[in-house]
Scaffold this motif. Sequence first.
Motif, PDB file in Angstrom:
ATOM      1  N   THR A 402     -20.267 -11.282 -54.731  1.00 40.49           N
ATOM      2  CA  THR A 402     -19.099 -10.427 -54.546  1.00 40.49           C
ATOM      3  C   THR A 402     -17.892 -11.058 -55.213  1.00 40.49           C
ATOM      4  O   THR A 402     -17.687 -12.270 -55.106  1.00 40.49           O
ATOM      5  CB  THR A 402     -18.784 -10.231 -53.052  1.00 40.49           C
ATOM      6  N   ARG A 403     -17.112 -10.220 -55.899  1.00 40.51           N
ATOM      7  CA  ARG A 403     -15.856 -10.706 -56.467  1.00 40.51           C
ATOM      8  C   ARG A 403     -14.706 -10.150 -55.647  1.00 40.51           C
ATOM      9  O   ARG A 403     -14.573  -8.926 -55.507  1.00 40.51           O
ATOM     10  CB  ARG A 403     -15.717 -10.281 -57.930  1.00 40.51           C
ATOM     11  N   LEU A 404     -13.912 -11.028 -55.110  1.00 36.75           N
ATOM     12  CA  LEU A 404     -12.778 -10.628 -54.275  1.00 36.75           C
ATOM     13  C   LEU A 404     -11.525 -10.645 -55.148  1.00 36.75           C
ATOM     14  O   LEU A 404     -10.954 -11.693 -55.404  1.00 36.75           O
ATOM     15  CB  LEU A 404     -12.648 -11.577 -53.077  1.00 36.75           C
ATOM     16  N   HIS A 405     -11.095  -9.465 -55.581  1.00 36.51           N
ATOM     17  CA  HIS A 405     -10.023  -9.367 -56.572  1.00 36.51           C
ATOM     18  C   HIS A 405      -8.649  -9.651 -55.980  1.00 36.51           C
ATOM     19  O   HIS A 405      -7.749 -10.068 -56.701  1.00 36.51           O
ATOM     20  CB  HIS A 405     -10.014  -7.967 -57.193  1.00 36.51           C
ATOM     21  N   SER A 406      -8.469  -9.359 -54.706  1.00 37.78           N
ATOM     22  CA  SER A 406      -7.137  -9.474 -54.114  1.00 37.78           C
ATOM     23  C   SER A 406      -7.265  -9.634 -52.606  1.00 37.78           C
ATOM     24  O   SER A 406      -8.348  -9.497 -52.036  1.00 37.78           O
ATOM     25  CB  SER A 406      -6.298  -8.235 -54.443  1.00 37.78           C
ATOM     26  N   LEU A 407      -6.127  -9.882 -51.981  1.00 35.56           N
ATOM     27  CA  LEU A 407      -6.097 -10.085 -50.538  1.00 35.56           C
ATOM     28  C   LEU A 407      -6.537  -8.824 -49.802  1.00 35.56           C
ATOM     29  O   LEU A 407      -7.304  -8.886 -48.828  1.00 35.56           O
ATOM     30  CB  LEU A 407      -4.688 -10.498 -50.121  1.00 35.56           C
ATOM     31  N   HIS A 408      -6.079  -7.652 -50.246  1.00 39.74           N
ATOM     32  CA  HIS A 408      -6.447  -6.428 -49.527  1.00 39.74           C
ATOM     33  C   HIS A 408      -7.914  -6.059 -49.755  1.00 39.74           C
ATOM     34  O   HIS A 408      -8.553  -5.495 -48.868  1.00 39.74           O
ATOM     35  CB  HIS A 408      -5.512  -5.277 -49.914  1.00 39.74           C
ATOM     36  N   VAL A 409      -8.463  -6.389 -50.926  1.00 43.24           N
ATOM     37  CA  VAL A 409      -9.892  -6.150 -51.160  1.00 43.24           C
ATOM     38  C   VAL A 409     -10.726  -7.047 -50.260  1.00 43.24           C
ATOM     39  O   VAL A 409     -11.742  -6.627 -49.690  1.00 43.24           O
ATOM     40  CB  VAL A 409     -10.245  -6.383 -52.643  1.00 43.24           C
ATOM     41  N   SER A 410     -10.310  -8.294 -50.106  1.00 44.19           N
ATOM     42  CA  SER A 410     -10.993  -9.217 -49.196  1.00 44.19           C
ATOM     43  C   SER A 410     -10.992  -8.675 -47.770  1.00 44.19           C
ATOM     44  O   SER A 410     -12.009  -8.718 -47.066  1.00 44.19           O
ATOM     45  CB  SER A 410     -10.314 -10.590 -49.245  1.00 44.19           C
ATOM     46  N   ALA A 411      -9.847  -8.138 -47.337  1.00 46.15           N
ATOM     47  CA  ALA A 411      -9.767  -7.570 -45.987  1.00 46.15           C
ATOM     48  C   ALA A 411     -10.687  -6.370 -45.839  1.00 46.15           C
ATOM     49  O   ALA A 411     -11.290  -6.157 -44.780  1.00 46.15           O
ATOM     50  CB  ALA A 411      -8.318  -7.177 -45.677  1.00 46.15           C
ATOM     51  N   GLN A 412     -10.815  -5.574 -46.903  1.00 45.14           N
ATOM     52  CA  GLN A 412     -11.706  -4.424 -46.853  1.00 45.14           C
ATOM     53  C   GLN A 412     -13.173  -4.833 -46.785  1.00 45.14           C
ATOM     54  O   GLN A 412     -14.020  -4.048 -46.340  1.00 45.14           O
ATOM     55  CB  GLN A 412     -11.454  -3.534 -48.074  1.00 45.14           C
ATOM     56  N   HIS A 413     -13.503  -6.058 -47.203  1.00 43.70           N
ATOM     57  CA  HIS A 413     -14.862  -6.592 -47.060  1.00 43.70           C
ATOM     58  C   HIS A 413     -15.089  -7.208 -45.674  1.00 43.70           C
ATOM     59  O   HIS A 413     -16.175  -7.722 -45.406  1.00 43.70           O
ATOM     60  CB  HIS A 413     -15.127  -7.651 -48.130  1.00 43.70           C
ATOM     61  N   GLY A 414     -14.045  -7.179 -44.829  1.00 43.87           N
ATOM     62  CA  GLY A 414     -14.194  -7.706 -43.484  1.00 43.87           C
ATOM     63  C   GLY A 414     -13.714  -9.131 -43.302  1.00 43.87           C
ATOM     64  O   GLY A 414     -14.044  -9.780 -42.314  1.00 43.87           O
ATOM     65  N   PHE A 415     -12.912  -9.646 -44.263  1.00 43.31           N
ATOM     66  CA  PHE A 415     -12.358 -10.987 -44.158  1.00 43.31           C
ATOM     67  C   PHE A 415     -10.907 -10.873 -43.695  1.00 43.31           C
ATOM     68  O   PHE A 415     -10.067 -10.311 -44.398  1.00 43.31           O
ATOM     69  CB  PHE A 415     -12.390 -11.715 -45.499  1.00 43.31           C
ATOM     70  N   ALA A 416     -10.591 -11.392 -42.525  1.00 41.96           N
ATOM     71  CA  ALA A 416      -9.223 -11.377 -42.005  1.00 41.96           C
ATOM     72  C   ALA A 416      -8.740 -12.805 -41.846  1.00 41.96           C
ATOM     73  O   ALA A 416      -9.545 -13.715 -41.603  1.00 41.96           O
ATOM     74  CB  ALA A 416      -9.165 -10.649 -40.666  1.00 41.96           C
ATOM     75  N   ARG A 417      -7.433 -12.998 -41.956  1.00 43.91           N
ATOM     76  CA  ARG A 417      -6.919 -14.370 -41.907  1.00 43.91           C
ATOM     77  C   ARG A 417      -5.571 -14.462 -41.206  1.00 43.91           C
ATOM     78  O   ARG A 417      -4.854 -13.471 -41.062  1.00 43.91           O
ATOM     79  CB  ARG A 417      -6.782 -14.931 -43.324  1.00 43.91           C
ATOM     80  N   THR A 418      -5.284 -15.674 -40.770  1.00 47.01           N
ATOM     81  CA  THR A 418      -3.933 -16.030 -40.364  1.00 47.01           C
ATOM     82  C   THR A 418      -3.402 -17.003 -41.405  1.00 47.01           C
ATOM     83  O   THR A 418      -4.124 -17.428 -42.299  1.00 47.01           O
ATOM     84  CB  THR A 418      -3.917 -16.670 -38.966  1.00 47.01           C
ATOM     85  N   PHE A 419      -2.125 -17.358 -41.284  1.00 47.09           N
ATOM     86  CA  PHE A 419      -1.486 -18.131 -42.342  1.00 47.09           C
ATOM     87  C   PHE A 419      -0.887 -19.418 -41.796  1.00 47.09           C
ATOM     88  O   PHE A 419      -0.432 -19.482 -40.658  1.00 47.09           O
ATOM     89  CB  PHE A 419      -0.391 -17.302 -43.013  1.00 47.09           C
ATOM     90  N   GLN A 420      -0.876 -20.418 -42.677  1.00 44.71           N
ATOM     91  CA  GLN A 420      -0.251 -21.693 -42.331  1.00 44.71           C
ATOM     92  C   GLN A 420       1.229 -21.471 -42.011  1.00 44.71           C
ATOM     93  O   GLN A 420       1.753 -21.983 -41.027  1.00 44.71           O
ATOM     94  CB  GLN A 420      -0.407 -22.635 -43.525  1.00 44.71           C
ATOM     95  N   THR A 421       1.905 -20.698 -42.861  1.00 44.59           N
ATOM     96  CA  THR A 421       3.271 -20.250 -42.602  1.00 44.59           C
ATOM     97  C   THR A 421       3.183 -18.815 -42.101  1.00 44.59           C
ATOM     98  O   THR A 421       2.726 -17.936 -42.825  1.00 44.59           O
ATOM     99  CB  THR A 421       4.130 -20.305 -43.876  1.00 44.59           C
ATOM    100  N   ILE A 422       3.616 -18.578 -40.882  1.00 43.11           N
ATOM    101  CA  ILE A 422       3.389 -17.295 -40.209  1.00 43.11           C
ATOM    102  C   ILE A 422       3.988 -16.140 -41.012  1.00 43.11           C
ATOM    103  O   ILE A 422       5.122 -16.212 -41.486  1.00 43.11           O
ATOM    104  CB  ILE A 422       3.990 -17.331 -38.791  1.00 43.11           C
ATOM    105  N   LYS A 423       3.196 -15.068 -41.166  1.00 47.54           N
ATOM    106  CA  LYS A 423       3.629 -13.880 -41.914  1.00 47.54           C
ATOM    107  C   LYS A 423       3.688 -12.683 -40.969  1.00 47.54           C
ATOM    108  O   LYS A 423       2.716 -11.955 -40.798  1.00 47.54           O
ATOM    109  CB  LYS A 423       2.647 -13.566 -43.051  1.00 47.54           C
TER     110      LYS A 423
END
Length: 573
Positions: A402-423
């Motif tokens: 799988t190629r993950l082109h961007s942050l929103h594409v990654s999320a659409q594949h079911g990958f969610a994240r939190t951030f070191q610096t809160i967003k």
Amino acid sequence: MTSLQRLLALAGLAILLVLPHLVGGTYYVFMLIIVFIYSIAATGLNILAGHGGQFSLGHAALMAVGAYTSAIVAQALAGQPFLAATGLHVWIALVIGTGAAAIAGAVLAVPALRVKGPYLAMVTVAFGWVVWKILQEWVSVTGGDLGISSIPKAQIGGFVLETGHFYYVALAFFVAALVLQHRLIASPLGLRIRAVKHSEIGLSSVGVDVYRLKVLMFVISAAFAGCAGGLFALQQSYISPDNFQFFSSVFLLLAVLFGGPGTFLGAAVGIAVLTMLPELLQDFDHYRLIIYGCFILVTLYLLPRGVMGPIEGRLRAPVPAPAATVPARATGPGNGAAVSLDGISLSFGGLKALSDVALAFEPGKVHALIGPNGAGKTSLINVLTGFYQPNAGTIRIDGSPTRLHSLHVSAQHGFARTFQTIKLFGDMSVLEHVIIGLPADVADPAAEADALLAFVGLSAYRGQSASALAYGHRRLLEIARALATRPRLLLLDEPAAGLVQEEIAALATIIREIRGTGVTILLVEHHMDLVMAVSDRVTVLNYGQVIAAGTPAEIQSDRRVVEAYLGPGHVHA
């Protein structure tokens, strides 16, 4: 909308309906029509800049597109007997003019929104200048400096709407613009528009294509401006390039800032004050512009949220409490992702952040990633979430490359994240933060969001602004927002940073419960007690390379890990 807000809205509408009978002569009626028309354009700009944070100094040009298109089409259709007899030629022209402005907004937005801040403003200024020059030079179509005259007036059937009648047409369009703004901002799309103002990265992390969203915002805003331009042409019966100069764009933006960016009535109040104030200062003659400028500067200094900011803040309806006790849950049925990385390398110029990294995450397990600062841990998370594109290597999800082109594409594949610096999303409520991450097919978003807030222990804060939360609660809110996307892989980037011991213990419980739902978890963390307490497997990075992998006990006994990161105090026999 509260009962008080409805009452005030009805009272305001009643006053506007009788106002032409209270002011003497047609001049002030004409001025009120101009206020309504420019308020429509400013309301559109408020959606873009006030709510969405995307500043434009080209909206006068979009008004020009709507005005000239409406004028040209109305004149062309006036030759059709049926359309001329029914008055449809005018209203068809207005619709086409609005659509033309929307298309022009899209043409402007596609390249312009790849830049931000002052660069975006500069691109819109250039767009306005280009349109203005076209209006001057394309004489055969636009009439050049002489403009277009004899534009058909608005009519219903054979009844031509003169100034006193057109007042109510302009009022109707103005009210419609306010209603559309209210419904848009209260919708799920409106939540995203408000969120993009505060954190594009945070919004992308829940699967939203931010670039497309910003283009859509620009198109909507341009349609408002085009409609206002069309109404202006119909009212004036004559337009020229002088009606749509750069100052008009500055005037619209200044009205939004003065009235209150992101408020319901701020743009209209700003237009009304900035239009009527010079008329009231006529007696001061030579000092009029000085007084006008000082008034604006003092108001903006004393009221940074604009005139309507504090007022609407007091009238805002509180977020209601949950209807009933909400069962705490993390996500739906477990379906953790099996993820593997093979030969992942990432360089920034001559600096190698990752070098031939190979990892595999089992479904429904907690995988910890540790190492000294600069080891490449966050870089690896950024590769997994499409924020960085690796120079080499393959990512497989459930065995498929799988190629993950961007942050929103990654999320659409079911990958969610939190951030070191809160967003987070500024002053949006805690409840709204979670709702924005939910899939579109959720039947009851508020109930689902309440369940997630109960799960992380934030139910008591659901109606508060996220910016008012304590630091540890903000960390938990990011986790709840990530869980709202129903992830298969949850990536936690130093979730314990800044937390006190009691909060870390609660975090450990939350991580174990998420694992219990079947979600795969990647935990990047420096707090070793947390890592060793919740992890099924630990991988150690140093200088972008994997130096060890195994169970927590094996890692604590590995001499290479002790020397590179843990220190002798962590050696286990």
